[in-house]
Write a protein that holds these residues in place. Structure first.
Motif, PDB file in Angstrom:
ATOM      1  N   MET A  54      36.199  -0.182 -20.289  1.00 20.93           N
ATOM      2  CA  MET A  54      36.441   1.234 -21.236  1.00 20.93           C
ATOM      3  C   MET A  54      36.095   1.058 -22.321  1.00 20.93           C
ATOM      4  SD  MET A  54      39.923   3.783 -19.930  1.00 20.93           S
ATOM      5  CE  MET A  54      41.538   2.249 -20.028  1.00 20.93           C
ATOM      6  N   THR A  55      35.343   2.148 -23.187  1.00 18.57           N
ATOM      7  CA  THR A  55      34.367   2.001 -24.810  1.00 18.57           C
ATOM      8  C   THR A  55      34.746   2.703 -25.302  1.00 18.57           C
ATOM      9  OG1 THR A  55      32.470   2.788 -23.482  1.00 18.57           O
ATOM     10  CG2 THR A  55      32.943   0.315 -23.486  1.00 18.57           C
ATOM     11  N   ALA A  56      34.988   2.289 -26.812  1.00 18.49           N
ATOM     12  CA  ALA A  56      34.930   3.197 -27.265  1.00 18.49           C
ATOM     13  C   ALA A  56      34.674   2.818 -28.963  1.00 18.49           C
ATOM     14  CB  ALA A  56      36.489   3.551 -28.435  1.00 18.49           C
ATOM     15  N   LEU A  57      33.997   3.240 -30.286  1.00 13.16           N
ATOM     16  CA  LEU A  57      32.956   2.773 -30.896  1.00 13.16           C
ATOM     17  C   LEU A  57      33.401   3.556 -32.285  1.00 13.16           C
ATOM     18  CD1 LEU A  57      29.062   3.750 -30.012  1.00 13.16           C
ATOM     19  CD2 LEU A  57      30.335   2.081 -29.194  1.00 13.16           C
ATOM     20  N   SER A  58      34.721   3.600 -32.313  1.00 14.53           N
ATOM     21  CA  SER A  58      35.461   3.472 -33.583  1.00 14.53           C
ATOM     22  C   SER A  58      37.361   4.141 -33.795  1.00 14.53           C
ATOM     23  CB  SER A  58      35.237   5.310 -34.063  1.00 14.53           C
ATOM     24  OG  SER A  58      35.830   6.615 -33.407  1.00 14.53           O
ATOM     25  N   GLY A  59      37.809   3.978 -34.166  1.00 17.11           N
ATOM     26  CA  GLY A  59      38.926   3.839 -34.072  1.00 17.11           C
ATOM     27  C   GLY A  59      40.126   5.114 -33.792  1.00 17.11           C
ATOM     28  N   GLU A  60      39.176   6.278 -34.251  1.00 21.80           N
ATOM     29  CA  GLU A  60      39.430   7.609 -33.947  1.00 21.80           C
ATOM     30  C   GLU A  60      40.097   7.681 -32.197  1.00 21.80           C
ATOM     31  OE1 GLU A  60      37.835   6.943 -36.245  1.00 21.80           O
ATOM     32  OE2 GLU A  60      38.416   8.199 -38.381  1.00 21.80           O
ATOM     33  N   ALA A 109      43.447   5.496 -25.388  1.00 23.57           N
ATOM     34  CA  ALA A 109      43.581   4.848 -25.018  1.00 23.57           C
ATOM     35  C   ALA A 109      45.436   5.543 -24.449  1.00 23.57           C
ATOM     36  CB  ALA A 109      44.289   4.122 -26.346  1.00 23.57           C
ATOM     37  N   ALA A 110      45.519   6.881 -25.475  1.00 23.92           N
ATOM     38  CA  ALA A 110      46.753   8.185 -25.098  1.00 23.92           C
ATOM     39  C   ALA A 110      46.180   8.499 -23.506  1.00 23.92           C
ATOM     40  CB  ALA A 110      47.137   9.028 -26.465  1.00 23.92           C
ATOM     41  N   GLU A 111      45.257   9.074 -23.438  1.00 24.72           N
ATOM     42  CA  GLU A 111      44.570   9.666 -22.366  1.00 24.72           C
ATOM     43  C   GLU A 111      44.666   8.859 -21.053  1.00 24.72           C
ATOM     44  OE1 GLU A 111      40.926  11.992 -23.429  1.00 24.72           O
ATOM     45  OE2 GLU A 111      41.798  13.084 -24.363  1.00 24.72           O
ATOM     46  N   GLN A 112      43.846   7.778 -20.928  1.00 25.65           N
ATOM     47  CA  GLN A 112      43.837   6.591 -20.027  1.00 25.65           C
ATOM     48  C   GLN A 112      44.782   5.931 -19.821  1.00 25.65           C
ATOM     49  OE1 GLN A 112      41.020   7.915 -18.148  1.00 25.65           O
ATOM     50  NE2 GLN A 112      40.364   9.800 -18.952  1.00 25.65           N
ATOM     51  N   GLN A 113      45.255   5.865 -20.704  1.00 27.76           N
ATOM     52  CA  GLN A 113      46.187   4.503 -20.481  1.00 27.76           C
ATOM     53  C   GLN A 113      46.080   2.920 -20.378  1.00 27.76           C
ATOM     54  OE1 GLN A 113      50.733   4.603 -21.419  1.00 27.76           O
ATOM     55  NE2 GLN A 113      49.234   5.905 -22.574  1.00 27.76           N
ATOM     56  N   PRO A 114      45.339   2.706 -21.565  1.00 29.61           N
ATOM     57  CA  PRO A 114      44.709   1.210 -20.325  1.00 29.61           C
ATOM     58  C   PRO A 114      45.821   0.041 -20.554  1.00 29.61           C
ATOM     59  CG  PRO A 114      44.029   1.504 -22.450  1.00 29.61           C
ATOM     60  CD  PRO A 114      44.128   3.009 -22.118  1.00 29.61           C
ATOM     61  N   GLU A 143      54.696   6.865 -29.543  1.00 27.74           N
ATOM     62  CA  GLU A 143      54.651   7.259 -28.406  1.00 27.74           C
ATOM     63  C   GLU A 143      54.167   6.855 -27.340  1.00 27.74           C
ATOM     64  OE1 GLU A 143      55.958  11.043 -27.600  1.00 27.74           O
ATOM     65  OE2 GLU A 143      58.078  10.275 -28.125  1.00 27.74           O
ATOM     66  N   LYS A 144      52.970   7.343 -27.288  1.00 29.54           N
ATOM     67  CA  LYS A 144      52.152   7.726 -25.447  1.00 29.54           C
ATOM     68  C   LYS A 144      51.856   6.417 -25.325  1.00 29.54           C
ATOM     69  CE  LYS A 144      51.015  11.969 -25.486  1.00 29.54           C
ATOM     70  NZ  LYS A 144      50.057  13.470 -24.977  1.00 29.54           N
ATOM     71  N   THR A 145      51.112   5.479 -26.510  1.00 30.83           N
ATOM     72  CA  THR A 145      50.430   3.995 -26.926  1.00 30.83           C
ATOM     73  C   THR A 145      51.222   2.667 -26.886  1.00 30.83           C
ATOM     74  OG1 THR A 145      49.487   4.557 -28.898  1.00 30.83           O
ATOM     75  CG2 THR A 145      48.790   5.269 -26.706  1.00 30.83           C
ATOM     76  N   VAL A 204      40.962  -2.079 -18.917  1.00 30.96           N
ATOM     77  CA  VAL A 204      40.136  -3.047 -20.375  1.00 30.96           C
ATOM     78  C   VAL A 204      39.784  -1.522 -21.899  1.00 30.96           C
ATOM     79  CG1 VAL A 204      39.852  -5.124 -22.444  1.00 30.96           C
ATOM     80  CG2 VAL A 204      40.969  -5.517 -19.895  1.00 30.96           C
ATOM     81  N   LEU A 205      40.556  -1.213 -22.762  1.00 29.43           N
ATOM     82  CA  LEU A 205      39.790  -0.679 -23.662  1.00 29.43           C
ATOM     83  C   LEU A 205      39.180  -1.783 -24.770  1.00 29.43           C
ATOM     84  CD1 LEU A 205      38.862   2.078 -25.134  1.00 29.43           C
ATOM     85  CD2 LEU A 205      41.411   1.911 -25.750  1.00 29.43           C
ATOM     86  N   VAL A 206      37.111  -1.901 -24.657  1.00 30.79           N
ATOM     87  CA  VAL A 206      37.263  -2.175 -25.494  1.00 30.79           C
ATOM     88  C   VAL A 206      36.744  -0.907 -26.994  1.00 30.79           C
ATOM     89  CG1 VAL A 206      35.033  -3.693 -26.157  1.00 30.79           C
ATOM     90  CG2 VAL A 206      36.369  -4.201 -23.878  1.00 30.79           C
ATOM     91  N   VAL A 207      36.696  -2.065 -28.086  1.00 34.08           N
ATOM     92  CA  VAL A 207      36.719  -1.104 -29.832  1.00 34.08           C
ATOM     93  C   VAL A 207      35.727  -1.562 -30.744  1.00 34.08           C
ATOM     94  CG1 VAL A 207      37.275   0.556 -30.861  1.00 34.08           C
ATOM     95  CG2 VAL A 207      39.365  -0.296 -28.663  1.00 34.08           C
ATOM     96  N   ASP A 208      34.854  -1.322 -30.763  1.00 29.97           N
ATOM     97  CA  ASP A 208      33.532  -1.822 -31.662  1.00 29.97           C
ATOM     98  C   ASP A 208      32.869  -1.627 -32.413  1.00 29.97           C
ATOM     99  OD1 ASP A 208      31.708  -3.638 -33.039  1.00 29.97           O
ATOM    100  OD2 ASP A 208      32.929  -5.235 -32.472  1.00 29.97           O
ATOM    101  N   ASP A 209      32.281  -1.440 -33.738  1.00 29.29           N
ATOM    102  CA  ASP A 209      31.494   0.009 -33.757  1.00 29.29           C
ATOM    103  C   ASP A 209      29.967  -0.447 -34.228  1.00 29.29           C
ATOM    104  OD1 ASP A 209      30.710  -0.865 -36.916  1.00 29.29           O
ATOM    105  OD2 ASP A 209      32.406  -1.704 -36.066  1.00 29.29           O
ATOM    106  N   LEU A 210      30.044  -1.540 -33.405  1.00 27.60           N
ATOM    107  CA  LEU A 210      28.299  -1.969 -33.519  1.00 27.60           C
ATOM    108  C   LEU A 210      28.465  -2.472 -31.360  1.00 27.60           C
ATOM    109  CD1 LEU A 210      28.439  -5.201 -35.406  1.00 27.60           C
ATOM    110  CD2 LEU A 210      27.151  -1.986 -35.580  1.00 27.60           C
ATOM    111  N   GLU A 211      27.060  -1.194 -30.686  1.00 32.64           N
ATOM    112  CA  GLU A 211      27.209  -1.649 -29.887  1.00 32.64           C
ATOM    113  C   GLU A 211      26.672  -2.610 -28.838  1.00 32.64           C
ATOM    114  OE1 GLU A 211      25.416   1.866 -26.076  1.00 32.64           O
ATOM    115  OE2 GLU A 211      25.406   2.019 -28.551  1.00 32.64           O
TER     116      GLU A 211
END
Length: 456
Positions: free
Chosen positions: A30-36, A42-47, A72-74, A5-12
């Motif tokens: 996996m986590t991300a703090l921004s859309g970029e 997502a493209a690299e790790q394929q959650p 096309e990758k995601t 699971v990739l969790v995306v939120d700007d607030l840690e």
């Protein structure tokens, strides 16, 4: 069931909270703090699924989702919007951006886990088809699907409910394409039979039904191969949360809570239909790949590979049953001269015409293959020597009886030479084919346009 699971939120703190909940249920996170950052990961790790916050600075959740679905990758990764927004207009905007669902903060654990498991299960069911299609596309055998065309196809929605109609569904028609029709059914058994016949493209199931257990209907639909991937959209009241969770566990594709907004219903219907059309495309392309592996693309006959596998099986069955089996080897006479004189296009035309005449001359139970060049093999189960000769002579007459007309209007006399062999005790496929080929060679030596038996 576990998932990445990739969790995306700007607030840690929000990220840490969701991460802790998911890890406690043994999900890989996996986590991300921004859309970029989310798009890159997502493209690299394929959650297996993305939990995406809507309100983020810079690239917000809607635009992030749109970019994920356009890549096309995601594009195939399910996206669930996690947001404090609870307006239907926001949900519709997210669905139009490509989101698969919405979860409202504060996120209820039971809803979170049920949705993650449901979407992950669906993704895992379709990943193998997708991988096979992508392999075919890389080899140039298959073309990528144009997802926009899926909206243009006719679809039927079957609404299973005790009510005479679902007002939001009828009102939603203004938001749905004109070629989508709605049929109501209050008998769950009849609905299941209609699904098995492949009639509806999507099923709406009212979880408030009293005449039949709606969860049992969901379970029955998912229990059979022919209906296992059918899109199911559940409708429930807000006090039926546990029903919804159970429905998701049983394989329901999506759900709506009452009161239903017609535009949101239309958006979810379109999402499910597009997903279903894409699965159908993947299945069709997989069947096409299998067909290309065993078919000769020029003539439409089976190829040498299929002859080796299926022919060996027929020989083995003949040995076990004691029934006769015959083989014909057929070769077009003076074919090299045709290619040299009239060109390879004319040669291809003749190959296709002879293959068509072969097909109409043999029986449905016979196995006709192009083994290469201008040579064909026909395996005929349950066929004694006399019958094999009758069929061989029928092939001879079918080929030589009418001239072959080329694309430029010219006509050619075409003949074939044929060798016949019969399966003997202990023979392998290669042995009986070799004897037929030797008989074919004697037909050539003796003047062509004739049938020769192995015993001659």
């Amino acid at each position: 069931m576990t998932a990445r699971v990739l969790v995306v939120d700007d607030l840690e703190p929000n990220v840490k909270l969701l991460e802790a909940k998911l890890r406690a249920e043994y999900f890989e996170v996996m986590t991300a703090l921004s859309g970029e950052e989310a798009i890159r990961i997502a493209a690299e790790q394929q959650p297996d699924i993305v939990l995406l916050d809507v309100m983020m600075p810079g690239l917000d959740g809607f635009e992030t989702c749109e970019r994920l679905k356009a890549n096309e990758k995601t594009w195939h990764i399910p996206v669930v919007m996690v947001t404090a927004l609870d307006q239907q207009a926001d949900r519709v905007a997210g669905l139009k951006a490509g989101a698969d669902d919405f979860l409202t903060k504060p996120v209820q654990d039971i809803a979170l886990f049920a949705r993650v498991k449901s979407l992950t299960r669906f993704k895992q069911m379709t990943d193998e088809l997708r991988h096979r299609h992508e392999a075919g596309a890389r080899m140039g055998v298959l073309s990528q699907a144009d997802l926009s065309k899926f909206d243009e196809q006719h679809a039927t929605i079957l609404a299973v409910t005790d009510c005479e109609s679902i007002p939001a569904l009828d009102q939603g028609s203004e938001h749905l394409p004109k070629h989508i029709s709605v049929v109501y059914e209050n008998d769950a058994r009849m609905a299941l039979e209609a699904l098995r016949r492949g009639e509806p493209d999507l099923v709406l199931i009212d979880l408030s039904m009293e005449s039949y257990d709606p969860l049992r209907l969901c379970s029955a639909i998912r229990a059979f191969d022919m209906t296992r991937l059918a899109p199911l959209l559940a409708i429930a009241s807000r006090d039926e949360t546990r029903h919804v969770v159970r429905a998701l566990e049983l394989g329901v594709s999506d759900y709506l809570m009452t009161p239903i907004d017609s535009e949101e219903l239309a958006a979810r219907v379109r999402t499910q239909l597009r997903r279903m059309r894409h699965i159908e495309h993947l299945r069709s392309s997989f069947d096409q790949t299998l067909e290309m592996a065993i078919m000769d693309q020029l003539t439409g006959l089976y190829n040498r590979r299929f002859l080796g596998a299926q022919g060996s099986r027929l020989v083995e069955e003949a040995h076990k049953s004691g029934e006769p089996l015959a083989c014909l080897m057929v070769d077009i006479d003076h074919f090299k001269m045709v290619n040299d004189t009239y060109g390879h296009d004319a040669g291809d035309h003749i190959l296709k015409e002879i293959a068509a005449r072969l097909t109409t001359s043999v029986r449905g139970s016979d196995l006709a293959c192009r083994t290469g060049g201008e040579e064909f093999a026909i395996i005929m189960p349950r066929t004694p020597r006399e019958s094999a000769h009758e069929i061989a002579n029928r092939v001879l007459r079918a080929v030589s009886g009418d001239k072959v007309k080329l694309d430029d209007g010219q006509t050619l006399d075409v003949t074939v030479s044929i060798g016949v062999s019969i399966l003997h005790e202990g023979d392998k496929l290669a042995t009986v084919l070799k004897r037929a080929d030797e008989a074919l060679y004697r037909s050539k030596q003796n003047g062509r346009n004739q049938v020769t038996d192995e015993a001659a």
